[in-house]
Design an enzyme around this catalytic site. Sequence first.
Site, PDB file in Angstrom:
ATOM      1  N   TYR A   1       0.198  -1.185   0.334  1.00  0.00           N
ATOM      2  CA  TYR A   1       0.047   0.094   0.066  1.00  0.00           C
ATOM      3  C   TYR A   1       1.086   1.501   0.332  1.00  0.00           C
ATOM      4  CZ  TYR A   1      -4.306  -2.059   0.675  1.00  0.00           C
ATOM      5  OH  TYR A   1      -5.993  -3.257   0.207  1.00  0.00           O
TER       6      TYR A   1
ATOM      7  N   PHE B   1      -4.861   7.247   7.137  1.00  0.00           N
ATOM      8  CA  PHE B   1      -4.910   6.589   7.504  1.00  0.00           C
ATOM      9  C   PHE B   1      -4.209   5.067   6.954  1.00  0.00           C
ATOM     10  CE2 PHE B   1      -6.989   7.259   3.201  1.00  0.00           C
ATOM     11  CZ  PHE B   1      -6.272   6.183   2.114  1.00  0.00           C
TER      12      PHE B   1
ATOM     13  N   ARG C   1     -13.558  -5.011  -9.922  1.00  0.00           N
ATOM     14  CA  ARG C   1     -13.426  -3.401  -9.081  1.00  0.00           C
ATOM     15  C   ARG C   1     -15.409  -4.032  -8.803  1.00  0.00           C
ATOM     16  NH1 ARG C   1      -9.391  -0.945  -6.625  1.00  0.00           N
ATOM     17  NH2 ARG C   1     -10.811   0.982  -7.212  1.00  0.00           N
TER      18      ARG C   1
ATOM     19  N   THR D   1     -15.277   1.053  -1.955  1.00  0.00           N
ATOM     20  CA  THR D   1     -14.235   1.085  -1.118  1.00  0.00           C
ATOM     21  C   THR D   1     -15.431   1.007   0.307  1.00  0.00           C
ATOM     22  OG1 THR D   1     -12.810   2.610  -2.404  1.00  0.00           O
ATOM     23  CG2 THR D   1     -11.958   2.379   0.399  1.00  0.00           C
TER      24      THR D   1
ATOM     25  N   ARG E   1     -18.274  -5.923  -1.064  1.00  0.00           N
ATOM     26  CA  ARG E   1     -18.152  -4.737  -0.047  1.00  0.00           C
ATOM     27  C   ARG E   1     -19.652  -4.849   0.923  1.00  0.00           C
ATOM     28  NH1 ARG E   1     -13.702  -1.546  -2.792  1.00  0.00           N
ATOM     29  NH2 ARG E   1     -11.810  -3.162  -2.008  1.00  0.00           N
TER      30      ARG E   1
ATOM     31  N   ASN F   1     -12.933  -3.966   5.054  1.00  0.00           N
ATOM     32  CA  ASN F   1     -13.840  -4.038   3.798  1.00  0.00           C
ATOM     33  C   ASN F   1     -13.703  -5.260   2.610  1.00  0.00           C
ATOM     34  OD1 ASN F   1     -11.901  -2.802   2.445  1.00  0.00           O
ATOM     35  ND2 ASN F   1     -12.391  -1.546   1.460  1.00  0.00           N
TER      36      ASN F   1
HETATM   37  P1  RTP Z   1      -7.893  -1.623  -2.191  1.00  0.00           P
HETATM   38  O1  RTP Z   1      -6.924  -0.727  -2.579  1.00  0.00           O
HETATM   39  O2  RTP Z   1      -7.839  -2.188  -0.842  1.00  0.00           O
HETATM   40  O3  RTP Z   1      -8.933  -2.465  -2.871  1.00  0.00           O
HETATM   41  O4  RTP Z   1      -9.063  -0.520  -1.289  1.00  0.00           O
HETATM   42  P2  RTP Z   1      -9.901   0.611  -2.994  1.00  0.00           P
HETATM   43  O5  RTP Z   1      -8.693   0.664  -4.139  1.00  0.00           O
HETATM   44  O6  RTP Z   1     -11.650  -0.002  -3.429  1.00  0.00           O
HETATM   45  O7  RTP Z   1      -9.453   2.017  -2.241  1.00  0.00           O
HETATM   46  P3  RTP Z   1      -7.820   2.234  -1.825  1.00  0.00           P
HETATM   47  O8  RTP Z   1      -8.223   4.399  -1.656  1.00  0.00           O
HETATM   48  O9  RTP Z   1      -6.427   2.406  -2.042  1.00  0.00           O
HETATM   49  O10 RTP Z   1      -7.144   2.190  -0.283  1.00  0.00           O
HETATM   50  C1  RTP Z   1      -6.803   1.433   0.724  1.00  0.00           C
HETATM   51  C2  RTP Z   1      -7.444   0.782   1.385  1.00  0.00           C
HETATM   52  O11 RTP Z   1      -6.960   1.774   2.553  1.00  0.00           O
HETATM   53  C3  RTP Z   1      -8.637   2.028   3.663  1.00  0.00           C
HETATM   54  N1  RTP Z   1      -8.700   3.132   3.808  1.00  0.00           N
HETATM   55  N2  RTP Z   1      -9.410   4.226   4.353  1.00  0.00           N
HETATM   56  N3  RTP Z   1      -9.870   5.638   6.518  1.00  0.00           N
HETATM   57  C4  RTP Z   1      -9.938   6.502   5.123  1.00  0.00           C
HETATM   58  O12 RTP Z   1     -10.277   7.510   4.923  1.00  0.00           O
HETATM   59  C5  RTP Z   1      -9.624   5.225   3.897  1.00  0.00           C
HETATM   60  N4  RTP Z   1      -9.663   5.341   3.296  1.00  0.00           N
HETATM   61  C6  RTP Z   1      -9.017   4.218   2.065  1.00  0.00           C
HETATM   62  C7  RTP Z   1      -9.803   0.951   2.803  1.00  0.00           C
HETATM   63  O13 RTP Z   1      -9.536  -0.365   3.374  1.00  0.00           O
HETATM   64  C8  RTP Z   1      -9.067   0.719   1.536  1.00  0.00           C
HETATM   65  O14 RTP Z   1      -9.738  -0.713   0.895  1.00  0.00           O
HETATM   66 MG    MG Z   2      -6.764   0.270  -3.910  1.00  0.00          MG
END
Ligand code: RTP
Ligand code: MG
Length: 140
Positions: A51, A59, A87, A93, A104, A114
Amino acid sequence: MAIEHTFSILKPDATRRNLTGAINALIEKAGLRIIAQKRVRFTREQAETFYAVHKARPFFGELVDTMISGPVVVQVLEGEDAIKKYRDVLGATDPAKADPGTIRKEFAVSLGENSAHGSDAPETAAVEIAQWFSGNEIVG
Ligand code: RTP
Ligand code: MG
């Protein structure tokens, strides 16, 4: 539409609640094929690398702590338009904003827990797959 590969993680909240089969059923129902899969535990360093794009975000610490809080299942999924398709199956998310029937919406606990990850582009999918699988572990 091209056949693509995408990288998936069933996150610790999903393995803790014994949901890997239920999530895999939604993946397969969507027409995606699980062509590689293993259960592992991320080290802190592996989670930080995975990440890294988010390392300046407030976060980030919580995200890394959550990802190392238990075992995960890493997967390679194959299918037409697999990156976008997965996706879509994941949903938004934030589970509160996810559509009914998505992973989700059905299974996530919160934004931080999630349940699953999916790659967001062909370039990231290739890097993420190579981080976790060698070629002979992927049987398409
Ligand atoms: P992922 O990478 O896990 O597939 O999730 P995503 O693309 O839908 O979302 P992303 O923006 O890449 O964020 C990665 C993970 O970080 C956590 N998160 N927390 N507290 C917050 O504001 C926040 N925003 C994101 C989420 O668990 C997200 O899946
Ligand atoms: Mg992501």
